[in-house]
Design an enzyme around this catalytic site. Structure first.
Site, PDB file in Angstrom:
ATOM      1  N   ASN A  42       0.879  -1.242   0.153  1.00 12.02           N
ATOM      2  CA  ASN A  42       0.074  -0.125   0.078  1.00 12.02           C
ATOM      3  C   ASN A  42       0.827   1.317  -0.072  1.00 12.02           C
ATOM      4  OD1 ASN A  42       0.842  -0.975   2.671  1.00 12.02           O
ATOM      5  ND2 ASN A  42      -0.953   0.370   3.518  1.00 12.02           N
ATOM      6  N   ILE A  43       0.512   2.235  -0.729  1.00 10.35           N
ATOM      7  CA  ILE A  43       1.166   3.594  -0.913  1.00 10.35           C
ATOM      8  C   ILE A  43       0.110   4.803  -0.415  1.00 10.35           C
ATOM      9  CG2 ILE A  43       2.518   4.955  -2.556  1.00 10.35           C
ATOM     10  CD1 ILE A  43       2.845   2.335  -4.126  1.00 10.35           C
ATOM     11  N   GLU A  44       0.332   5.138   0.671  1.00  7.39           N
ATOM     12  CA  GLU A  44      -0.640   6.247   1.186  1.00  7.39           C
ATOM     13  C   GLU A  44      -0.242   7.644   0.726  1.00  7.39           C
ATOM     14  OE1 GLU A  44      -1.106   5.598   5.471  1.00  7.39           O
ATOM     15  OE2 GLU A  44      -2.248   3.677   4.976  1.00  7.39           O
ATOM     16  N   CYS A  53      -3.867   0.573  -2.453  1.00  7.40           N
ATOM     17  CA  CYS A  53      -3.928  -0.653  -1.861  1.00  7.40           C
ATOM     18  C   CYS A  53      -2.839  -1.431  -2.396  1.00  7.40           C
ATOM     19  CB  CYS A  53      -5.211  -1.347  -1.774  1.00  7.40           C
ATOM     20  SG  CYS A  53      -6.529  -0.741  -0.865  1.00  7.40           S
ATOM     21  N   GLU A  55      -2.961  -4.770  -3.054  1.00  3.06           N
ATOM     22  CA  GLU A  55      -3.406  -5.699  -4.183  1.00  3.06           C
ATOM     23  C   GLU A  55      -3.182  -4.727  -5.551  1.00  3.06           C
ATOM     24  OE1 GLU A  55      -4.769  -4.813  -1.411  1.00  3.06           O
ATOM     25  OE2 GLU A  55      -5.951  -6.298  -0.501  1.00  3.06           O
ATOM     26  N   CYS A  90     -10.034  -4.988   0.011  1.00  2.00           N
ATOM     27  CA  CYS A  90     -11.178  -4.061  -0.060  1.00  2.00           C
ATOM     28  C   CYS A  90     -12.144  -4.115  -1.380  1.00  2.00           C
ATOM     29  CB  CYS A  90     -10.527  -2.506   0.277  1.00  2.00           C
ATOM     30  SG  CYS A  90     -10.063  -2.060  -1.430  1.00  2.00           S
ATOM     31  N   CYS A  93     -10.467  -3.027  -4.683  1.00  2.00           N
ATOM     32  CA  CYS A  93      -9.503  -4.058  -5.081  1.00  2.00           C
ATOM     33  C   CYS A  93     -10.210  -5.407  -5.703  1.00  2.00           C
ATOM     34  CB  CYS A  93      -8.629  -4.525  -3.883  1.00  2.00           C
ATOM     35  SG  CYS A  93      -7.427  -3.328  -3.736  1.00  2.00           S
TER      36      CYS A  93
HETATM   37  N1  THU Z   1      -5.168  -1.548   2.150  1.00  2.00           N
HETATM   38  C1  THU Z   1      -4.650  -2.392   1.437  1.00  2.00           C
HETATM   39  O1  THU Z   1      -3.781  -2.167   1.005  1.00  2.00           O
HETATM   40  N2  THU Z   1      -5.233  -3.356   0.686  1.00  2.00           N
HETATM   41  C2  THU Z   1      -6.702  -3.590   1.208  1.00  2.00           C
HETATM   42  O2  THU Z   1      -7.563  -4.155   0.630  1.00  2.00           O
HETATM   43  C3  THU Z   1      -7.405  -2.867   2.521  1.00  2.00           C
HETATM   44  C4  THU Z   1      -6.710  -1.528   2.625  1.00  2.00           C
HETATM   45  C5  THU Z   1      -4.643  -0.221   2.956  1.00  2.00           C
HETATM   46  C6  THU Z   1      -5.159   0.963   2.493  1.00  2.00           C
HETATM   47  C7  THU Z   1      -4.712   1.841   3.672  1.00  2.00           C
HETATM   48  O3  THU Z   1      -3.139   2.247   3.076  1.00  2.00           O
HETATM   49  C8  THU Z   1      -4.474   1.021   4.770  1.00  2.00           C
HETATM   50  O4  THU Z   1      -4.611  -0.431   4.446  1.00  2.00           O
HETATM   51  C9  THU Z   1      -5.582   1.173   5.917  1.00  2.00           C
HETATM   52  O5  THU Z   1      -6.991   0.956   5.118  1.00  2.00           O
END
Ligand code: THU
Length: 136
Positions: A42-44, A53, A55, A90, A93
């Protein structure tokens, strides 16, 4: 490839997470039909919405490389990279998986230790919308 190996690669990918806002680090490892594996994390973003996300990072990397035939994805995640339980994909994804994957695409959701759950795309995204079914 054994689910255990793909989960190990997802745990490795998790270490690349950029998650300064939520603190949740997530890793994914996508297995292509040709046997290659793409990692993703994940890259915020400070604006939250642009966050990608794990995935989708893996899937988009693979698609950029010309891959479109996928077999399975392993996903792990947790606060500060501590995996204490399942971290299921999520909804966004799941919809991106639908774009490229068939009903029998496998999702391995890692838990604490060697624990994992194996579910198909049809199980996690029933009654789904896809171009092939709705736009012909
Ligand atoms: N996140 C994912 O990387 N994959 C998912 O399917 C659910 C959420 C990440 C997004 C965010 O950076 C962190 O989890 C918290 O929501």
């Amino acid at each position: 490839m054994a689910p255990e190996k793909l989960l190990e690669l997802a745990r490795e990918a998790m270490t690349r997470a950029y998650a300064p806002y939520s603190g949740y680090k997530v890793g994914a490892a996508l297995l292509c039909a040709d046997g290659t594996v793409y990692g993703g994390c994940n890259i915020e973003n400070a604006a939250y919405g642009p966050t990608n996300c794990a995935e989708r990072t893996a899937i988009f990397k693979a698609v950029f490389d010309g891959k479109r035939d996928f077999t399975a994805i392993a996903v792990v995640g947790g606060k500060d990279g501590q995996i204490t339980g399942a971290f299921p994909p999520c909804g966004v994804c799941r919809q991106v998986m639908r774009e490229f994957c068939r009903d029998d695409f496998l999702i391995y959701i890692g838990g604490a230790g060697d624990d994992y759950q194996a579910l198909t795309l049809a199980q996690i995204l029933p009654h789904s919308f896809s171009a092939s079914e709705h736009m012909t």
